[in-house]
Structures are given as C-alpha cells and as structure tokens.
Design an enzyme around this catalytic site. Structure first.
Site, PDB file in Angstrom:
ATOM      1  N   LYS A 149      42.746  43.772  32.563  1.00 44.45           N
ATOM      2  CA  LYS A 149      43.847  42.725  33.193  1.00 44.45           C
ATOM      3  C   LYS A 149      44.793  42.441  32.440  1.00 44.45           C
ATOM      4  O   LYS A 149      44.898  42.321  31.319  1.00 44.45           O
ATOM      5  CB  LYS A 149      42.952  41.817  33.849  1.00 44.45           C
ATOM      6  N   ARG A 173      32.587  44.620  36.610  1.00 43.26           N
ATOM      7  CA  ARG A 173      33.590  45.640  37.264  1.00 43.26           C
ATOM      8  C   ARG A 173      34.537  46.184  36.237  1.00 43.26           C
ATOM      9  O   ARG A 173      35.367  45.446  35.907  1.00 43.26           O
ATOM     10  CB  ARG A 173      34.086  45.002  38.259  1.00 43.26           C
TER      11      ARG A 173
HETATM   12  N1  HH2 Z   1      39.739  43.135  40.646  1.00 47.31           N
HETATM   13  C1  HH2 Z   1      40.569  44.033  41.500  1.00 47.31           C
HETATM   14  C2  HH2 Z   1      40.283  44.559  42.601  1.00 47.31           C
HETATM   15  N2  HH2 Z   1      39.049  44.059  43.194  1.00 47.31           N
HETATM   16  N3  HH2 Z   1      37.041  42.833  43.008  1.00 47.31           N
HETATM   17  C3  HH2 Z   1      36.432  42.041  42.398  1.00 47.31           C
HETATM   18  N4  HH2 Z   1      35.109  41.419  43.010  1.00 47.31           N
HETATM   19  N5  HH2 Z   1      36.634  41.429  41.305  1.00 47.31           N
HETATM   20  C4  HH2 Z   1      37.674  41.547  40.468  1.00 47.31           C
HETATM   21  O1  HH2 Z   1      38.054  41.126  39.659  1.00 47.31           O
HETATM   22  C5  HH2 Z   1      38.671  42.695  41.176  1.00 47.31           C
HETATM   23  C6  HH2 Z   1      38.139  43.134  42.570  1.00 47.31           C
HETATM   24  C7  HH2 Z   1      41.955  44.473  40.738  1.00 47.31           C
HETATM   25  O2  HH2 Z   1      41.787  45.404  39.988  1.00 47.31           O
HETATM   26  P1  HH2 Z   1      41.977  46.814  40.213  1.00 47.31           P
HETATM   27  O3  HH2 Z   1      41.219  47.496  41.569  1.00 47.31           O
HETATM   28  O4  HH2 Z   1      41.716  47.996  39.086  1.00 47.31           O
HETATM   29  O5  HH2 Z   1      43.483  47.067  40.761  1.00 47.31           O
HETATM   30  P2  HH2 Z   1      44.207  47.090  42.006  1.00 47.31           P
HETATM   31  O6  HH2 Z   1      43.837  45.764  42.767  1.00 47.31           O
HETATM   32  O7  HH2 Z   1      45.644  47.107  41.737  1.00 47.31           O
HETATM   33  O8  HH2 Z   1      43.862  48.284  43.014  1.00 47.31           O
END
Ligand code: HH2
Length: 288
Positions: free
Chosen positions: A228, A263
């Site tokens: 992040k 995660r």
């Molecule tokens: N962060 C993201 C998405 N889902 N769910 C939980 N429980 N906790 C988190 O910190 C979290 C999440 C964002 O990261 P990512 O899925 O890698 O990216 P994007 O939202 O751009 O798909």
C-alpha cells in the site's frame, strides 16, 4: 505479545486462528486494481494464480471483482458476478482452499457463496448494502468487517480523526454489534482497521502501532497493508511492486502485535516471515 486464539467458523469449515499467523492471498480479477490490475482478468489465468497462491501456503484466497483503490470507478453487480463467479467455481472444483469474496454487494456475495466461497470480505462493514447482513446470517459465512472512512471515491479527501485508534475500534465494535443484531454469530466475524481506506500515512502508522488495542475488541484481527501507498511514502518507492521488503516489515510487525490474518500479494515471502515470527513467539518450531 501472546496471541489470543479463536476458532473461526466459515460455513462448514473452521479455521484455527492465533496458533500461527494465517495468510490471505490477494487475487484481483479487475482491470484496475492498484497492484495486480489486469494481470488476472482472464478466468483461466485467475484460477491458475489462485491454485499457485494456495500451493505457496495461502490459507485463504481473497477474490475481488471491483477495485477499491482511491478514486476507483464503481462496478455493477452483474459485472462483478461475471468477473468472480466462474473463477470461484473453477477454483472450488480443483481445491479445498478457503475462498473469500471481496465485495460490498449482497447479490455478489450470495452468488459467490453459491459458487463455493466460504467468507464475505466487506470493506464497507455491511454499510454499503443493507442485504449483506442477511446473506451472511443465512449462509453462515465467515465475515470480515473493515473500517473505511467515506467511500473509495471520497476516502482520501482530507481524512480527519481525533484519536484514530480509538475511533476505528469504536466503529468496529459498533459494526460487530450491528451484525450480531442481524443474526450473524459473533464467532464468525473478523475485524480489520482498513489500512489505506480514508487514512493519511500517519493514521496508517498509528493504527499499526495500535494493533494490540484493536485486538482487545474481542474478535480476530485481519490486516491488509501489502504494497500500500504508505509503505511507498515511508520508503520512497513509487511502484507497488517495489514495496516487497516494506510489506514484509509490516507483516512481521502486524504478526507480532496481534494480527491473526495478513492479506497479501506476496504469499511465499509472507509465509516465511510468519513462520519466523510465530516460532519466536511460541518458543518452539511452528508447523505448516
Ligand atoms: N484492501 C484492499 C481491498 N480489500 N479487504 C480487507 N479486508 N482489508 C484490506 O486492507 C483490503 C481489502 C485494497 O487492496 P487491493 O485489493 O490490492 O487493491 P484494489 O482495491 O485496487 O483492488
């Protein structure tokens, strides 16, 4: 600190938490996620990736069909279903790995659970869709309730808190109470401070320092800090793929300070970190 242990029921399965740190591997079947956007839009590439993450040691595969990065465009339920359900069916046909659906929509969650998912990961903590609590209660799914200030479209517009740790804890406790009133069993719920969701770099660092206090809310803790932007800001690493070392540093910190589940994008390396930390915390070798 000694980890509190839990049995986390996720439909017909139970995941033990606290004996060793669990790893949730990220699989975004989106064109626009901040780190792996576009990499797994093709369903067969997505299934291969999920099986690879499971073989690398992921306890859970978290599948998302809508990016929640700051400013991301919302996606319709049919499109989210089209992106995720076929992939979940195919993973379930080939693997027993726990699957979570990363969605804010009840309809998407229900279709994903029917396709074989075990867990609902809702970054809006059941606020975005009033039907989500009913789906969770009726399906007996495991649930992740995450704190977010605002929506992905607005959350980074000057987020402000008095005491960020106390406010996030109070919010999560409120959402646990809300979900319990709607019939979701307490032991099915895990909470998440929502690193990067309506937080400045300082808020994210304060929340990571405050993990032991957040763990006192009495539910298991999930932390999603992988790649992040606050890691990029601290280290001066613009590209998400350059944030591996920083992500592992945060993973070690979180595992030592109360997180039960991490995660992450980088499963092999995170599992190694967790094994080391778990071994040090336990005073004896941890096993897979
Ligand atoms: N962060 C993201 C998405 N889902 N769910 C939980 N429980 N906790 C988190 O910190 C979290 C999440 C964002 O990261 P990512 O899925 O890698 O990216 P994007 O939202 O751009 O798909």
């Amino acid at each position: 600190m000694t980890q509190r242990t839990y049995n986390w029921p996720c439909r017909d399965r139970v995941l033990k938490l606290g004996e060793r740190t669990r790893v949730m591997g990220i699989l975004n079947v989106t064109p626009d996620s901040f780190s792996d956007g576009g990499d797994f839009s093709d369903p067969s590439a997505a299934v291969d990736r999920a099986l690879e993450l499971a073989a690398q040691g992921a306890d859970i595969i978290d599948i998302g069909g809508e990016s929640t990065r700051p400013g991301a465009e919302p996606v319709s339920a049919p499109e989210e279903i089209r992106r995720t359900v076929e992939v979940i069916e195919k993973i379930r046909a080939e693997s027993e790995v726990l699957i979570s659906i990363d969605t804010m929509k009840a309809e998407v969650a229900l279709r994903a659970l029917e396709a074989g998912a075990d867990i609902i990961n809702d970054v809006s903590a059941f606020e975005a869709d009033d039907g989500m609590a009913d789906v969770a209660a009726q399906t007996r799914a495991g649930v992740v309730l995450m704190h977010m200030k605002g929506s992905p479209q607005t959350m980074q517009d000057h987020p402000g808190y008095g005491d960020v740790v106390a406010e996030v804890r109070a919010y999560l406790e409120g959402r646990l109470d809300f979900a319990a009133r709607r019939g979701v069993a307490r032991d099915r719920m895990v909470v998440d401070p929502g690193i990067g969701f309506g937080k400045t770099i300082e808020h994210n660092l304060e929340l990571l320092r405050g993990l032991p206090e957040l763990a006192e809310c009495g539910s298991p803790l999930l932390v999603g800090a992988s790649r992040k932007s606050f890691i990029g800001q601290v280290l001066g690493r613009d590209a998400p793929a350059e944030r591996l070392a920083g992500s592992l540093g945060v993973a070690a910190w979180a595992a030592m300070h109360g997180a039960h589940i991490l995660r992450v994008h980088d499963v092999i390396d995170t599992c190694d970190v967790c094994r080391l930390v778990d071994t040090l915390l336990a005073g004896e070798p941890s096993c897979n």
